[in-house]
Design a protein around this motif. Structure first.
Motif, PDB file in Angstrom:
ATOM      1  N   PRO A   1       0.332   0.653  -0.501  1.00 25.12           N
ATOM      2  CA  PRO A   1       1.447  -0.207  -0.927  1.00 25.12           C
ATOM      3  C   PRO A   1       2.783   0.497  -1.020  1.00 25.12           C
ATOM      4  N   GLU A   2       2.802   1.796  -1.354  1.00 24.86           N
ATOM      5  CA  GLU A   2       4.071   2.516  -1.438  1.00 24.86           C
ATOM      6  C   GLU A   2       4.622   2.834  -0.051  1.00 24.86           C
ATOM      7  N   ARG A   3       3.754   3.230   0.851  1.00 24.83           N
ATOM      8  CA  ARG A   3       4.187   3.559   2.212  1.00 24.83           C
ATOM      9  C   ARG A   3       4.333   2.313   3.077  1.00 24.83           C
ATOM     10  N   LYS A   4       3.708   1.218   2.641  1.00 24.15           N
ATOM     11  CA  LYS A   4       3.723  -0.056   3.371  1.00 24.15           C
ATOM     12  C   LYS A   4       3.181   0.113   4.796  1.00 24.15           C
ATOM     13  N   THR A   5       2.123   0.889   4.885  1.00 25.04           N
ATOM     14  CA  THR A   5       1.438   1.107   6.157  1.00 25.04           C
ATOM     15  C   THR A   5      -0.063   0.923   5.953  1.00 25.04           C
TER      16      THR A   5
END
Length: 348
Positions: free
Chosen positions: A325-329
């Motif tokens: 979720p933080e890297r959105k990958t």
């Protein structure tokens, strides 16, 4: 003799009248749909009527699917229903101070075809080539993995430093159980078994065994994911089951559908923003499924990724998808792959 004859005649008459009284609703009424089709689309408007076989005076008719009453105007109903798939259209008919209920099985498909996506590799990281990956999920930048008993090792769960592949903690699943999908919710890790008919619950800190849960109507254990509140479970059929997070009982299910058919074989699952990303068993593709309706809204073509890992005799299919979720990958790998890929998806 005359008395016997009278009694027998009376008995036969009463029996005939009793049978006449046991008329089923289907003997009186039948649902008729426009074009006599069995497949329709979500939000489609269709003409509906009642075949009144005995010309009985009908006072009122109400139609419903999944307990939701459908509005009828000018003998037309709109299939504005939440969940797609195999459905039962029910009609409750009020007549002559009586009530009858009849039904017809139909199939409600997605209105639109799925969008086709491609992938882009952002980074590559080491992955244990002996891990027969069945479940993959992030929690606070740490990667958790569940495996099956295929290839070169037995089933286990572990947490990993994804950048290096370093194993921080591992717990093996005792034989002969075959491990399947995992998910993390409320500081617990949930793990499925394939055909043993149960799942297991662990604490996140030490993987201590907190208990087990049995499957209900679902066939097998394949994939798991959660939306922060509820848990979703695939079982190799067209169904994805919604589980109570406290009891792990199967509350309901969605059916996986396209605009053309009902689909099965959803394997590893990952929930992101109302969508379930699902590996397709034995296929180089990932489905994007609406978690409410079951409609396949997208298909990601992952062809060519398997060719980028080390080729060996125990190499198996693409499986394992986790969202950071933080890297959105997304992070994806496969069974006995030596590489973990960080990717993004874009419409083709």
């Amino acid at each position: 003799m005359g008395l016997l004859k009278f009694s027998l005649t009376t008995f036969i008459s009463l029996l005939f009248l009793a049978c006449e009284g046991e008329v089923s609703s289907a003997d009186l009424f039948e649902i008729k749909l426009d074009g006599k089709k069995r497949e329709y689309f979500q939000s489609e408007q269709i003409e509906v009527s009642i075949n009144n076989k005995k010309n009985i005076k009908i006072d009122r008719v109400r139609y419903s699917i999944d307990g939701e009453v459908l509005e009828i105007q000018n003998n037309t109903i709109k299939l504005d229903i939440e969940k797609l798939g195999n459905k039962t259209l029910k009609a409750v008919i009020e007549y002559e101070e009586n009530t009858a209920e009849i039904s017809k099985n139909i199939r409600v498909l997605a209105k639109d075809p799925p969008t086709i996506y491609t992938y882009k590799i952002i980074n590559q990281y080491p992955h244990d080539i002996k891990a027969f990956t069945q479940g993959l999920e992030f929690f606070q930048d740490t990667l958790y993995e569940g495996t099956g008993s295929g290839g070169m090792a037995k089933s286990f769960i572990r947490k990993i430093v994804y950048q290096t592949g370093e194993i921080l903690l591992q717990k093996d699943l005792e034989s002969p159980h075959f491990g399947e999908g995992i998910t993390l919710l409320n500081d617990k890790l949930y793990q499925l078994t394939w055909k043993s008919g149960f799942g297991r619950i662990y604490d996140l800190s030490h993987f201590n065994n907190l208990g087990e849960f049995k499957y209900g109507k679902s066939r097998e254990g394949w994939g798991l994911c959660n939306d922060g509140t509820n848990i979703y479970k695939s079982d190799g059929t067209e169904k994805i089951w919604l589980l109570d997070p406290n009891t792990l009982q199967e509350l309901s299910f969605i059916e996986i559908v396209t605009n053309k058919s009902i689909f099965n074989m959803a394997n590893e699952l990952e929930y992101v923003n109302g969508k379930i990303y699902a590996n397709v068993w034995q296929k180089e593709s990932i489905m994007i499924i609406n978690a409410t309706s079951g409609a396949i809204e997208g298909v990601i073509n992952m062809a060519g990724l398997k060719e980028k890992v080390k080729q060996h005799n125990n190499l198996d299919v693409l499986n394992g998808i986790a969202y950071h979720p933080e890297r959105k990958t997304f992070f994806v790998t496969g069974k006995n792959w030596d590489t973990l890929f960080e990717v993004t998806f874009t419409p083709k």
